[in-house]
Enzyme design. Structure first.
Site, PDB file in Angstrom:
ATOM      1  N   LEU A  59       0.865  -1.168   0.000  1.00 25.58           N
ATOM      2  CA  LEU A  59       0.000   0.000   0.000  1.00 25.58           C
ATOM      3  C   LEU A  59       0.904   1.220   0.000  1.00 25.58           C
ATOM      4  CD1 LEU A  59      -2.748  -0.879   2.666  1.00 25.58           C
ATOM      5  CD2 LEU A  59      -2.934  -1.017   0.179  1.00 25.58           C
ATOM      6  N   ASP A  60       0.501   2.267  -0.713  1.00 24.33           N
ATOM      7  CA  ASP A  60       1.283   3.495  -0.707  1.00 24.33           C
ATOM      8  C   ASP A  60       1.388   4.045   0.715  1.00 24.33           C
ATOM      9  OD1 ASP A  60       1.477   3.339  -3.475  1.00 24.33           O
ATOM     10  OD2 ASP A  60      -0.335   4.545  -3.781  1.00 24.33           O
ATOM     11  N   LYS A  61       2.396   4.853   0.945  1.00 25.60           N
ATOM     12  CA  LYS A  61       2.640   5.404   2.285  1.00 25.60           C
ATOM     13  C   LYS A  61       1.376   5.994   2.905  1.00 25.60           C
ATOM     14  CE  LYS A  61       5.136   9.134   4.649  1.00 25.60           C
ATOM     15  NZ  LYS A  61       6.101  10.250   4.490  1.00 25.60           N
ATOM     16  N   THR A 113      -1.786   5.607   1.966  1.00 28.53           N
ATOM     17  CA  THR A 113      -3.008   4.811   1.837  1.00 28.53           C
ATOM     18  C   THR A 113      -3.096   3.916   3.060  1.00 28.53           C
ATOM     19  OG1 THR A 113      -2.941   4.821  -0.585  1.00 28.53           O
ATOM     20  CG2 THR A 113      -4.224   3.081   0.466  1.00 28.53           C
ATOM     21  N   ARG A 148      -5.412   5.499  -7.983  1.00 27.27           N
ATOM     22  CA  ARG A 148      -5.129   6.933  -8.060  1.00 27.27           C
ATOM     23  C   ARG A 148      -4.982   7.383  -9.511  1.00 27.27           C
ATOM     24  NH1 ARG A 148      -0.031   7.435  -4.193  1.00 27.27           N
ATOM     25  NH2 ARG A 148      -0.317   9.669  -4.586  1.00 27.27           N
TER      26      ARG A 148
END
EC number: 5.4.99.23
Length: 331
Positions: A144-146, A148, A243
């Site tokens: 997961l992105d930082k 998110t 995104r």
């Protein structure tokens, strides 16, 4: 079958005897059956590097077997020895001997790297379970992105990691996200647009004709005056996929620093909403639900991460703004 009594003292060396009924088959195919806890690609690499020997000698993946040969595999796994265990709290949704399912908070980077040498999810995992140092990437099978938040599964054994990676590759893992986007969408749909690196900005991804296939299904959860809460289901798992797809559809995710563009304030927005939109400093994206088959039992596992407070607050303010606008329209 493997003969446990023949195992050498070194636990990194695995041995087996090729069964007679494997005669005429390829070395790599039989090796995958003898050691199902490792992926086929990893076993093939070990054959080519000489870490998987046939009767004590190097062989080729395509070599034909007779049956009765001895197989010796030197298990060579990349480890996370460069990452130090750090006492970082983790919210655990489910765990057993094979898997760990967590609720990652926004702001926590998954892997150490440039700009984030420590205080990452990997550091936290190694503190909670030091044995993860012997599992590639500390058991992380997806990211997961930082900024998110939400549910992630971590493999606690190489066998579990192999099985989960195969499920992800086969698109058998169900992943649902909550996203709040700009614009009042009237219906759901599917974004089917390939994604690759942005041609000029290396920090970004972009929809590109020559990119890797990427599919996101989305449906309306709640419609506000000038925003929409969506349930997004990933069919593929490209970097920044939701995104990028939402920005491509001209409905970027609220707060997205890379793909959100200039802040757009609805006409007549309340002061509270203006403040909320201006101060919401991360993408309004939350991995809500994860479903997969248990890597050993095969039973379905479903885990859900509650919507975090900042996202709940954003939706509450949007809801109140919409109600106020509707009330004014009725006067």
């Amino acid at each position: 079958m493997s003969d446990p009594s023949a195992e050498p003292l070194d636990p990194s060396i695995r041995q087996a005897i090729v069964p007679d009924n494997a005669a005429g088959r390829r070395f790599d195919a039989v090796l995958a059956e003898l050691f199902p806890e490792f992926s086929r690609s990893r076993l093939s690499e070990w054959i080519k590097s000489g870490d998987a020997l046939l009767d004590g000698e190097m062989a080729r993946p395509r070599d034909t077997l007779r049956g009765g040969e001895s197989v010796q595999v030197q298990v060579v796994l990349e480890t996370q020895t460069h990452a130090a265990p750090q006492d970082i709290p983790l919210s655990v949704l489910y765990e057993d001997e094979q898997v760990l399912v967590i609720d990652k908070p926004a702001g926590l980077v998954v892997h150490p790297g440039a700009g984030n040498p420590d205080r990452t999810l990997v550091n936290a995992l190694l503190f909670r379970d030091p044995a993860l140092a012997s599992v590639p990437r500390a058991g992380v099978v997806h990211r997961l992105d930082k900024d998110t938040s939400g549910v992630m599964v971590v493999a606690r054994t190489v066998q579990a990691q192999t099985a989960l990676v195969e499920q992800l590759s086969a698109r058998e893992v169900h992943r649902q996200y909550l996203a709040v986007v700009v614009g009042a969408l009237v219906s759901g749909g599917t974004a089917n647009a390939p994604i690759d690196r942005h041609p000029r900005d290396r920090l970004k991804m972009a929809v590109r004709d020559d990119g890797r296939d990427a599919v996101t299904h989305y449906r309306l959860r709640e419609r506000f005056r000038a925003h929409t809460a969506l349930e997004c289901r990933l069919e593929t798992g490209r970097t920044h996929q939701i995104r990028v797809h939402m920005a491509h559809l001209k409905s970027p995710i609220v707060g997205d620093p890379l793909y959100g563009g200039a802040l757009k304030l609805p006409k007549g927005a309340t002061d509270e909403l203006v403040h909320e939109l201006r101060t919401f400093k991360r993408q309004a994206l939350h991995a809500e639900t994860l479903e997969f088959l248990h890597p050993v039992s095969g039973e379905p596992v479903r885990a859900s991460a509650p919507v975090p407070a900042d996202l709940q607050r954003l939706m509450t303010v949007l809801r109140e703004d919409s109600a106020r606008a509707a009330e004014l329209a009725r006067r």
